[in-house]
Design an enzyme around this catalytic site. Sequence first.
Site, mmCIF file in Angstrom:
data_model
loop_
_atom_site.group_PDB
_atom_site.id
_atom_site.type_symbol
_atom_site.label_atom_id
_atom_site.label_comp_id
_atom_site.label_asym_id
_atom_site.label_seq_id
_atom_site.Cartn_x
_atom_site.Cartn_y
_atom_site.Cartn_z
ATOM 1 N N PRO A 1 0.787 -1.219 0.000
ATOM 2 C CA PRO A 1 0.000 0.000 0.000
ATOM 3 C C PRO A 1 0.815 1.262 0.000
ATOM 4 O O PRO A 1 1.684 1.466 0.839
ATOM 5 C CB PRO A 1 -0.783 -0.088 1.294
ATOM 6 C CG PRO A 1 -0.264 -1.267 2.006
ATOM 7 C CD PRO A 1 0.848 -1.837 1.262
ATOM 8 N N GLU A 2 0.462 2.094 -0.915
ATOM 9 C CA GLU A 2 0.960 3.458 -0.934
ATOM 10 C C GLU A 2 -0.219 4.351 -0.547
ATOM 11 O O GLU A 2 -1.256 3.838 -0.147
ATOM 12 C CB GLU A 2 1.485 3.792 -2.334
ATOM 13 C CG GLU A 2 2.494 2.765 -2.833
ATOM 14 C CD GLU A 2 3.059 3.088 -4.198
ATOM 15 O OE1 GLU A 2 3.048 4.262 -4.589
ATOM 16 O OE2 GLU A 2 3.513 2.157 -4.876
#
Length: 276
Positions: A2-3
Site C-alpha cells: 500500500p501506498e
Amino acid sequence: MPELPEVETVVRGLREPLTGRTIQGAVFPKATGRMTNIDAALLAARIAGQTVQSVTRRAKYIVATLDHDTLLIHLKMTGRLYIVPADAQHDADRYLRVSFPLSDGNELRFSDARRFGRVYLYEQPDEVLSKLGPEPLEDAFTLKQFSGLLAGRKAILKSLLLDQTFVAGIGNIYADEALHIAHLHPLRSADTLSKADIKRLHSAIREALNDGIRYQGASIQWYRQVDGSKGESQNHLRVYHDPRSEKDKRCPTCNTPIVTIRVGQRGTHFCPTCQK
DNA sequence: CGGACAACCTGGCGGC
DNA sequence: TGCCGCCAGGTTGTCC
C-alpha cells in the site's frame, strides 16, 4: 503493497464500521515479534474500553484516534485489514496477526503474510507522524512549498520521491507514474529541474495519486480493500508493471517499450522517449 | 545530504 | 514435478 491511494482506500472503508465502536481488547494469535511498539499484552490492556473517535490517514499510516491513545497501523508490503463477525474462525486466516473485538459484535482483523506490518499505540502519535513530509493531496501542498522543499536537494528524483520525510505517501508505483506524467527521467538529479519541470512534477504527483484513489488502489499482489475486493488501479498504470508477467508494456503516449532499471534497490519503469 | 547495501519476512513465479 | 533463485506495493540502520 500500500501506498497513499491504497491506504486512503482502506481508511475510507474502515471509517463507517469503526467510528463510534468501542474496542474491547486485542488478541494476538502468534508471537508478535517486532509488530508492536509496546508489549502486546500492555497494548491489549490499554486499548480495551477505548472508543474510536475517527479514522484518518497520514502518509501510509492508518490513524485511529481513540479516547486516550492513537492506534497507528502500517500495512507495509502485505498487510490487510478487514472486518468480520467476532465468531468467525481465526484459523481461517493463516496470516492473522491481531484481531480487535468491537462493541458491535464484529472484529477488526489485521492479516499480514510477510509480517512487516506494524501496530502501534501512542499517547502522542506525533512522535512518529511529525517526522513525515507534507501530505501531497492537501491544499497546503502548493507549488511554492514544493519548490522550497526541492531547493538545495541533489538526490536522484526517483529516490527523493520515495523519501517519506520529503513528501509523504508516495511509493514505488506512484513514483514511477508521477515521473511519467511529468515527462521526467527517474535518474534526473533534483537540482537539474527547471521551474517548468517542478511545476509539472508537482501536479503529476497529485494526478498519479488521485488516479490511484479513484480506482481504489492497485491490487498487483496482496492489496485488498476492507471488503476483500481488489482495486482497479493496476489496470490503469502508465509505466509501472511486473516485467516477468507483462513482457511487452508500452508507453501509452508514444508506444515505445517501457524500460525497467533498478534505482536504489527498487524496480523502476519509464519511457525512454517521453521522459528526459 | 546522498548513495549503496543489508535486514526484516514470506510467498509466488519463472526457469531449468 | 521439484527445486533454485529472484522479485515484491516499505522502512530503517550502517557505512562511506
